[in-house]
Design a protein around this motif. Structure first.
Motif, PDB file in Angstrom:
ATOM      1  N   ALA A 115      41.294  16.344 114.253  1.00 56.93           N
ATOM      2  CA  ALA A 115      40.660  16.915 113.063  1.00 56.93           C
ATOM      3  C   ALA A 115      41.369  16.391 111.814  1.00 56.93           C
ATOM      4  N   ASP A 116      40.601  16.212 110.751  1.00 55.75           N
ATOM      5  CA  ASP A 116      41.192  15.654 109.537  1.00 55.75           C
ATOM      6  C   ASP A 116      42.076  16.672 108.816  1.00 55.75           C
ATOM      7  N   GLU A 117      42.883  16.170 107.908  1.00 51.48           N
ATOM      8  CA  GLU A 117      43.888  16.988 107.215  1.00 51.48           C
ATOM      9  C   GLU A 117      43.254  18.080 106.354  1.00 51.48           C
ATOM     10  N   ASP A 118      42.102  17.799 105.749  1.00 51.94           N
ATOM     11  CA  ASP A 118      41.430  18.802 104.914  1.00 51.94           C
ATOM     12  C   ASP A 118      41.037  20.026 105.738  1.00 51.94           C
ATOM     13  N   PHE A 119      40.484  19.785 106.916  1.00 56.87           N
ATOM     14  CA  PHE A 119      40.108  20.904 107.789  1.00 56.87           C
ATOM     15  C   PHE A 119      41.339  21.699 108.196  1.00 56.87           C
ATOM     16  N   ARG A 120      42.415  21.010 108.532  1.00 57.32           N
ATOM     17  CA  ARG A 120      43.636  21.695 108.966  1.00 57.32           C
ATOM     18  C   ARG A 120      44.156  22.629 107.873  1.00 57.32           C
ATOM     19  N   LYS A 121      44.240  22.103 106.657  1.00 59.20           N
ATOM     20  CA  LYS A 121      44.762  22.911 105.548  1.00 59.20           C
ATOM     21  C   LYS A 121      43.835  24.082 105.237  1.00 59.20           C
ATOM     22  N   ALA A 122      42.527  23.835 105.217  1.00 56.45           N
ATOM     23  CA  ALA A 122      41.576  24.906 104.913  1.00 56.45           C
ATOM     24  C   ALA A 122      41.624  26.004 105.973  1.00 56.45           C
TER      25      ALA A 122
END
Length: 165
Positions: free
Chosen positions: A121-128
């Motif tokens: 999963a991309d970093e944006d999804f992880r942070k969100a």
């Protein structure tokens, strides 16, 4: 001459090409089924495609690699969708003060989140998702019914209404 028909090296090559095309089409059909599947179904289909690609030596290497990469992406997307759905549900339950149900949904969301992270999963999804989990953990469970030490009951008599009528 004997009525067996024309069978030679050219027809064997055509038959092999047709078999490869049928195998490719079957793999692509399974891949299309993965597109909107649930995480469990996507994982099952991904495993089936891995097994098929491992056992079928006639499929080209580039096709196998592209197919398995796309299957991995679809499985990751399925886990991301499920994580998002569970986080929204957990947030709603937290706002309604249903803490045990919130904890169950949050636990399930964390399992799907970790699976999505494993699959890339991309970093944006992880942070969100991490921010949403922190917010859900801080939501709810604060409202106390009745007077508390911080907000005691109001015992003062109400002032009479002296407004001119």
């Amino acid at each position: 001459m004997f009525g067996f028909g024309k069978r030679g090296p050219a027809s064997d090559a055509d038959a092999r090409k047709q078999a490869i095309e049928r195998a490719k089409e079957a793999c692509l059909k399974e891949l299309r089924d993965m597109h909107e599947a649930t995480p469990d179904a996507a994982e099952r289909l991904h495993k089936r495609l891995k097994d098929r690609c491992g056992s079928d030596k006639s499929l080209p290497f580039d096709f196998k690699r592209a197919l398995l990469e796309k299957a991995r992406t679809y499985e990751c997307n399925a886990n991301m969708r499920e994580t998002d759905r569970l986080l929204h549900e957990a947030n709603r339950l937290a706002a309604e003060e249903h803490m045990t149900e919130r904890a169950k949904k949050l636990g399930a969301a964390r399992r799907h989140f970790s699976k999505a992270c494993t699959l890339g999963a991309d970093e944006d999804f992880r942070k969100a998702a991490q921010r949403a989990m922190e917010t859900i953990m801080l939501t709810g469970g604060v409202h106390h019914k009745g007077p508390t030490k911080a907000k005691p009951a109001d015992f003062a008599p109400k002032t009479p209404n002296r407004a001119k009528a």
